[in-house]
Design a protein around this motif. Structure first.
Motif, PDB file in Angstrom:
ATOM      1  N   LEU A   1     -13.387   3.358 -22.382  1.00  0.00           N
ATOM      2  CA  LEU A   1     -13.714   1.942 -22.176  1.00  0.00           C
ATOM      3  C   LEU A   1     -12.444   1.116 -21.974  1.00  0.00           C
ATOM      4  N   GLN A   2     -11.410   1.367 -22.756  1.00  0.00           N
ATOM      5  CA  GLN A   2     -10.159   0.630 -22.578  1.00  0.00           C
ATOM      6  C   GLN A   2      -9.586   0.866 -21.181  1.00  0.00           C
ATOM      7  N   ARG A   3      -9.577   2.115 -20.751  1.00  0.00           N
ATOM      8  CA  ARG A   3      -9.073   2.434 -19.414  1.00  0.00           C
ATOM      9  C   ARG A   3      -9.941   1.801 -18.334  1.00  0.00           C
ATOM     10  N   ALA A   4     -11.252   1.820 -18.539  1.00  0.00           N
ATOM     11  CA  ALA A   4     -12.166   1.240 -17.546  1.00  0.00           C
ATOM     12  C   ALA A   4     -11.898  -0.251 -17.373  1.00  0.00           C
ATOM     13  N   VAL A   5     -11.665  -0.956 -18.470  1.00  0.00           N
ATOM     14  CA  VAL A   5     -11.372  -2.387 -18.385  1.00  0.00           C
ATOM     15  C   VAL A   5     -10.071  -2.617 -17.619  1.00  0.00           C
ATOM     16  N   GLN A   6      -9.062  -1.804 -17.876  1.00  0.00           N
ATOM     17  CA  GLN A   6      -7.801  -1.948 -17.148  1.00  0.00           C
ATOM     18  C   GLN A   6      -8.009  -1.785 -15.647  1.00  0.00           C
ATOM     19  N   LEU A   7      -8.784  -0.787 -15.264  1.00  0.00           N
ATOM     20  CA  LEU A   7      -8.953  -0.483 -13.844  1.00  0.00           C
ATOM     21  C   LEU A   7      -9.777  -1.540 -13.118  1.00  0.00           C
ATOM     22  N   ILE A   8     -10.833  -2.040 -13.734  1.00  0.00           N
ATOM     23  CA  ILE A   8     -11.625  -3.070 -13.058  1.00  0.00           C
ATOM     24  C   ILE A   8     -10.833  -4.369 -12.970  1.00  0.00           C
ATOM     25  N   LYS A   9      -9.988  -4.633 -13.953  1.00  0.00           N
ATOM     26  CA  LYS A   9      -9.149  -5.830 -13.898  1.00  0.00           C
ATOM     27  C   LYS A   9      -8.129  -5.734 -12.761  1.00  0.00           C
ATOM     28  N   ARG A  10      -7.612  -4.531 -12.504  1.00  0.00           N
ATOM     29  CA  ARG A  10      -6.669  -4.391 -11.402  1.00  0.00           C
ATOM     30  C   ARG A  10      -7.343  -4.688 -10.065  1.00  0.00           C
ATOM     31  N   TYR A  11      -8.549  -4.122  -9.850  1.00  0.00           N
ATOM     32  CA  TYR A  11      -9.207  -4.413  -8.577  1.00  0.00           C
ATOM     33  C   TYR A  11      -9.598  -5.885  -8.510  1.00  0.00           C
ATOM     34  N   ARG A  12      -9.977  -6.474  -9.647  1.00  0.00           N
ATOM     35  CA  ARG A  12     -10.265  -7.908  -9.693  1.00  0.00           C
ATOM     36  C   ARG A  12      -9.067  -8.715  -9.166  1.00  0.00           C
ATOM     37  N   ASP A  13      -7.868  -8.348  -9.621  1.00  0.00           N
ATOM     38  CA  ASP A  13      -6.661  -9.069  -9.194  1.00  0.00           C
ATOM     39  C   ASP A  13      -6.434  -8.950  -7.686  1.00  0.00           C
ATOM     40  N   ILE A  14      -6.705  -7.761  -7.154  1.00  0.00           N
ATOM     41  CA  ILE A  14      -6.537  -7.540  -5.715  1.00  0.00           C
ATOM     42  C   ILE A  14      -7.600  -8.309  -4.935  1.00  0.00           C
ATOM     43  N   TYR A  15      -8.837  -8.219  -5.381  1.00  0.00           N
ATOM     44  CA  TYR A  15      -9.964  -8.827  -4.670  1.00  0.00           C
ATOM     45  C   TYR A  15      -9.836 -10.344  -4.581  1.00  0.00           C
ATOM     46  N   PHE A  16      -9.345 -10.961  -5.652  1.00  0.00           N
ATOM     47  CA  PHE A  16      -9.311 -12.422  -5.712  1.00  0.00           C
ATOM     48  C   PHE A  16      -7.968 -13.013  -5.277  1.00  0.00           C
ATOM     49  N   LEU A  17      -7.137 -12.228  -4.644  1.00  0.00           N
ATOM     50  CA  LEU A  17      -5.844 -12.747  -4.203  1.00  0.00           C
ATOM     51  C   LEU A  17      -5.988 -13.964  -3.299  1.00  0.00           C
ATOM     52  N   ASP A  18      -6.997 -13.965  -2.429  1.00  0.00           N
ATOM     53  CA  ASP A  18      -7.167 -15.067  -1.483  1.00  0.00           C
ATOM     54  C   ASP A  18      -8.163 -16.122  -1.957  1.00  0.00           C
ATOM     55  N   LYS A  19      -8.687 -15.976  -3.179  1.00  0.00           N
ATOM     56  CA  LYS A  19      -9.615 -16.969  -3.739  1.00  0.00           C
ATOM     57  C   LYS A  19      -9.410 -17.095  -5.255  1.00  0.00           C
ATOM     58  N   PRO A  20      -8.188 -17.396  -5.672  1.00  0.00           N
ATOM     59  CA  PRO A  20      -7.870 -17.410  -7.107  1.00  0.00           C
ATOM     60  C   PRO A  20      -8.666 -18.424  -7.909  1.00  0.00           C
ATOM     61  N   GLU A  21      -9.155 -19.481  -7.249  1.00  0.00           N
ATOM     62  CA  GLU A  21      -9.893 -20.514  -7.977  1.00  0.00           C
ATOM     63  C   GLU A  21     -11.251 -20.018  -8.472  1.00  0.00           C
ATOM     64  N   PHE A  22     -11.719 -18.878  -7.948  1.00  0.00           N
ATOM     65  CA  PHE A  22     -13.013 -18.338  -8.356  1.00  0.00           C
ATOM     66  C   PHE A  22     -12.889 -17.001  -9.102  1.00  0.00           C
ATOM     67  N   ILE A  23     -11.690 -16.662  -9.509  1.00  0.00           N
ATOM     68  CA  ILE A  23     -11.459 -15.367 -10.128  1.00  0.00           C
ATOM     69  C   ILE A  23     -12.280 -15.204 -11.407  1.00  0.00           C
ATOM     70  N   THR A  24     -12.873 -14.031 -11.581  1.00  0.00           N
ATOM     71  CA  THR A  24     -13.621 -13.723 -12.798  1.00  0.00           C
ATOM     72  C   THR A  24     -12.630 -13.466 -13.924  1.00  0.00           C
ATOM     73  N   SER A  25     -12.775 -14.171 -15.014  1.00  0.00           N
ATOM     74  CA  SER A  25     -11.805 -14.078 -16.100  1.00  0.00           C
ATOM     75  C   SER A  25     -11.855 -12.714 -16.782  1.00  0.00           C
ATOM     76  N   SER A  26     -10.750 -12.372 -17.415  1.00  0.00           N
ATOM     77  CA  SER A  26     -10.669 -11.097 -18.137  1.00  0.00           C
ATOM     78  C   SER A  26     -11.673 -11.042 -19.281  1.00  0.00           C
TER      79      SER A  26
END
Length: 394
Positions: A214-239
């Motif tokens: 679970l800890q690793r899974a959270v790290q990995l989804i957060k990384r893709y979250r950071d990549i996905y929201f690069l062009d729309k930071p105002e709508f980024i899903t919080s950690s």
């Protein structure tokens, strides 16, 4: 003991752990952040004003406390969240009183005066180009519950409830509910087989394979979250939203891959069910149902979140195939450099424990230890020296 390179699912699991490990904050940055928040603790303890004779506990919350940190993408800063936990009931103060007391002591110190940014519930210190530290002041809510605290909400000019330590305990209890993680089982058998040989010294530290799926899974989804929201930071899903969703839907899966596959599918189903019932999809604080983490979401936030989570799931399930089919998806999910360096590191370190000749040859090339003899055989002693080329192309 299973051969890692003859079992794609096992190799994938080990690789995902390597990717997550590479995303963590390095020891230098962790030390700087630890020093920063301990300095705040000393400052409060030495105060001759408001905080004099008040018992205050200063501690980290969020990803630092639960082991799910992810270093920021280039140009971004890491967010360190700490709590200034005043060991007195909130009824003795007003929200503005404790917020302004914290602001005053920071403003009066030359180290922090120019770093201060006032936020709604916390005071932020900006360490430009490195990280920012959000300092949340709070008081005990109820005399019989030392974990739940009242914190100031400046917009509402009132108190609001939260429970940072309660959240940490909740998450870790769920994360540790896994019985026997696949990766830990593999490494236990590997360590048993090499414990009398020198190779054991070169294996990863225990934390690498003992950190929960679970800890690793959270790290990995957060990384893709950071990549996905690069062009729309105002709508980024919080950690905190992602972490809560992942833990709430976790059912003890014993691998990183299955954790993400199953949990994200459950999140999507829950979202769609809320739509079907004409209800708002909400994410509550699991240890304080007065706090709704999605309370400030607009319709656009919901639309972008759903687009993100379904996009992530679509990419994730393609990892079921071998690397020849899924290699590009790893790159899209985590970045080319991290993926290829993690894969090369895996081959370099683990090739000693495989019978696969191709993998062994690749390991020799990666470590610049390979020679090709007159018969075209790769070895470590004679023939033409094979130089390793760090090709990060597609």
């Amino acid at each position: 003991m299973q051969d890692l390179f003859k079992n794609y699912e096992l190799q994938r699991e080990e690789l995902l752990a390597r990717i997550a490990e590479s995303l963590q904050l390095d020891d230098t940055r962790k030390k700087r952040m630890e020093d920063a928040y301990q300095s705040i603790s000393r400052l409060l303890n030495e105060d001759a004003g408001f905080f004099k004779d008040i018992d205050v506990d200063v501690y980290p919350q969020g990803s630092t406390a639960i082991g799910t940190t992810v270093k920021p993408l280039s140009g971004n800063e890491f967010d360190l969240d700490i709590v200034v936990h005043i060991k007195r009931l909130f009824i003795y103060y007003t929200p503005a009183e404790i917020y302004n007391a914290l602001l005053k002591i920071l403003s009066g110190d030359g180290r922090y005066k120019e770093k201060i940014e006032q936020k709604n519930r916390c005071v932020r210190l900006n360490y430009a180009g490195d990280f920012h530290m959000d300092i949340l002041p709070g008081c005990i809510h109820l005399s019989g519950d030392a974990q739940k605290i009242k914190v100031p909400d400046r917009q509402r000019k009132d108190w609001t409830s939260t429970s940072p330590r309660g959240f940490i305990e909740w998450f870790m209890r769920i994360a540790n509910s896994v019985v026997q993680p696949v990766l830990k089982g593999y490494y236990n058998s590997l360590l048993a087989s090499v414990k009398l040989r020198a190779e054991v010294e070169d294996l990863p530290k225990d934390e690498f394979y003992s950190k929960t799926p679970l800890q690793r899974a959270v790290q990995l989804i957060k990384r893709y979250r950071d990549i996905y929201f690069l062009d729309k930071p105002e709508f980024i899903t919080s950690s905190i939203v992602l972490t809560t969703l992942m833990a709430s839907h976790y059912r003890g899966e014993n691998s990183i891959y299955l954790t993400i596959e199953n949990v994200v599918a459950r999140v999507i189903n829950e979202y769609n069910e809320a739509i079907r019932l004409h209800q708002r999809f909400k994410v509550y604080n699991p240890v304080n149902n007065e706090e709704v983490f999605t309370d400030s979401w607009t319709g656009k936030h919901y639309d972008v979140f759903y687009a993100f989570i379904t996009d992530f799931y679509g990419k994730w399930i393609t990892l079921k195939g071998g690397f020849e089919k899924s290699g590009h998806e790893y790159i899209k999910l985590f970045g080319e450099g991290i993926y290829k360096e993690s894969l090369q590191g895996q081959i370099k370190q683990m090739a000693r424990f495989t019978t696969d000749t191709t993998t062994k040859a690749n390991s020799l090339i990666i470590t610049s230890s390979a020679y090709t003899d007159s018969k075209g055989q790769i070895n470590t002693n004679n023939g033409y020296k094979n130089e390793y080329h760090r090709n990060h192309g597609g």
